[in-house]
Design a protein around this motif. Structure first.
Motif, PDB file in Angstrom:
ATOM      1  N   GLU A 122      30.501  60.565  40.747  1.00  0.00           N
ATOM      2  CA  GLU A 122      31.853  60.223  41.190  1.00  0.00           C
ATOM      3  C   GLU A 122      31.841  58.961  42.032  1.00  0.00           C
ATOM      4  N   ILE A 123      30.823  58.820  42.875  1.00  0.00           N
ATOM      5  CA  ILE A 123      30.697  57.640  43.719  1.00  0.00           C
ATOM      6  C   ILE A 123      29.272  57.122  43.633  1.00  0.00           C
ATOM      7  N   ALA A 124      29.124  55.859  43.281  1.00  0.00           N
ATOM      8  CA  ALA A 124      27.830  55.180  43.304  1.00  0.00           C
ATOM      9  C   ALA A 124      27.938  54.016  44.277  1.00  0.00           C
ATOM     10  N   PHE A 125      26.800  53.496  44.695  1.00  0.00           N
ATOM     11  CA  PHE A 125      26.793  52.436  45.696  1.00  0.00           C
ATOM     12  C   PHE A 125      26.080  51.204  45.150  1.00  0.00           C
ATOM     13  N   LEU A 126      26.704  50.051  45.390  1.00  0.00           N
ATOM     14  CA  LEU A 126      26.200  48.766  44.932  1.00  0.00           C
ATOM     15  C   LEU A 126      25.805  47.939  46.153  1.00  0.00           C
ATOM     16  N   SER A 127      24.651  47.313  46.098  1.00  0.00           N
ATOM     17  CA  SER A 127      24.173  46.475  47.200  1.00  0.00           C
ATOM     18  C   SER A 127      23.802  45.100  46.675  1.00  0.00           C
ATOM     19  N   GLU A 136      33.896  53.793  42.609  1.00  0.00           N
ATOM     20  CA  GLU A 136      34.556  55.078  42.394  1.00  0.00           C
ATOM     21  C   GLU A 136      34.967  55.231  40.931  1.00  0.00           C
ATOM     22  N   GLY A 137      34.837  56.461  40.431  1.00  0.00           N
ATOM     23  CA  GLY A 137      35.265  56.736  39.058  1.00  0.00           C
ATOM     24  C   GLY A 137      34.403  56.066  38.016  1.00  0.00           C
ATOM     25  N   VAL A 191      35.516  49.885  45.041  1.00  0.00           N
ATOM     26  CA  VAL A 191      36.100  49.266  43.858  1.00  0.00           C
ATOM     27  C   VAL A 191      36.268  50.338  42.786  1.00  0.00           C
ATOM     28  N   GLY A 192      37.369  50.262  42.036  1.00  0.00           N
ATOM     29  CA  GLY A 192      37.588  51.204  40.943  1.00  0.00           C
ATOM     30  C   GLY A 192      38.517  52.353  41.251  1.00  0.00           C
ATOM     31  N   LYS A 196      40.616  51.177  36.786  1.00  0.00           N
ATOM     32  CA  LYS A 196      40.340  50.000  35.954  1.00  0.00           C
ATOM     33  C   LYS A 196      39.051  49.367  36.459  1.00  0.00           C
ATOM     34  N   LEU A 197      37.996  49.563  35.689  1.00  0.00           N
ATOM     35  CA  LEU A 197      36.674  49.174  36.156  1.00  0.00           C
ATOM     36  C   LEU A 197      35.819  48.727  34.978  1.00  0.00           C
TER      37      LEU A 197
END
Length: 250
Positions: A122-127, A136-137, A191-192, A196-197
């Motif tokens: 459901e939630i991932a993290f970008l660095s 999100e999503g 984001v997302g 719309k992603l």
């Protein structure tokens, strides 16, 4: 021989069938119409709320193409509110689908599968070194990633922690994000949220060696919905072959 005498010689069963067959045909036709109407309504609801593969949101697709043509990703720490392109490494998720430590799968779908067939965090993290952003999503996103062999007659597409990806979507800054000693560990926004992603795999690190490789090889693949994939859809020539080219529904 008059009609009454002819009618008396016709078996009652034949007379009953003569009435029942047209009625059965009419019921079958009406039932098919009702089913088609309900199916169409259901698909419309999926498209509206971001599920399924409905009509392409042309405005969003145009924004994606313009960002890709400019090719100037924003730093997460400086990302403004609104549409942005971010580029960084998947560094975490609220849940994973299994895999070697540090290389867990966070999104997967059958190759060329619909968006509503995908499973993911459901939630991932970008660095990107300047900070982090929450995605999100992810399971509803349009994901561009190469196909992998998942079995004798099965191919899937996946995203893993450690993958370098490009993300295009609407960024919502988190004004109350907690500040720490390390700015690169701060989550500056997400984001997302609007469904719309666009996500594209840019680079995948080589597979782990030694014990990590054994762990990845033995990891159970995530279970996917048992739906038949849709026919392949063309992808841009400068992008890798995609799954679930999950074009965003309105």
């Amino acid at each position: 021989m008059d009609l009454l005498e002819l009618g008396s010689r016709i078996p009652p069963l034949a007379i009953a069938l003569a009435f029942m067959i047209p009625i059965a045909i009419a019921v079958y036709w009406y039932g098919n119409r009702r089913f088609g109407s309900q199916l169409g309504s259901s698909l419309h609801r999926h498209d509206r709320f971001g599920g399924g593969d409905g009509p392409v949101d042309r405005e969003f697709q145009g924004q994606v193409r313009r960002f890709q043509e400019r090719d100037r990703p924003a730093r997460i720490a400086d990302a403004p509110a609104g549409m942005v392109m971010l580029r960084g490494t998947l560094c975490g998720a609220d849940q994973t689908l299994g895999g070697a430590p540090g290389r867990e799968c966070v999104w997967r779908n059958r190759a060329e599968g619909r968006r509503d067939m995908a499973v993911g965090a459901e939630i991932a993290f970008l660095s990107d070194g300047s900070g982090q952003a929450a995605i999100e999503g992810l399971e509803r996103a349009q994901v561009i990633a190469p196909a992998e062999r998942g079995g004798r007659h099965l191919e899937w597409c996946s995203l893993y922690l450690g993958d370098e990806i490009e993300v295009i979507g609407r960024f919502v800054p988190d004004e109350e994000a907690a500040e720490g000693d390390d700015p690169a560990a701060r989550v500056y926004g997400s984001v997302g949220q609007d469904g719309k992603l666009h996500v594209r795999l840019c680079r995948r690190p080589p597979p782990p060696k030694g014990d990590d490789a054994d762990a990845e090889a033995k990891a159970d693949p995530p279970k996917l919905p048992s739906k038949a994939p849709e026919p392949p859809r063309p992808a841009d020539e400068d992008e890798p072959s995609s799954t679930s080219t999950s074009t965003i529904g309105e």
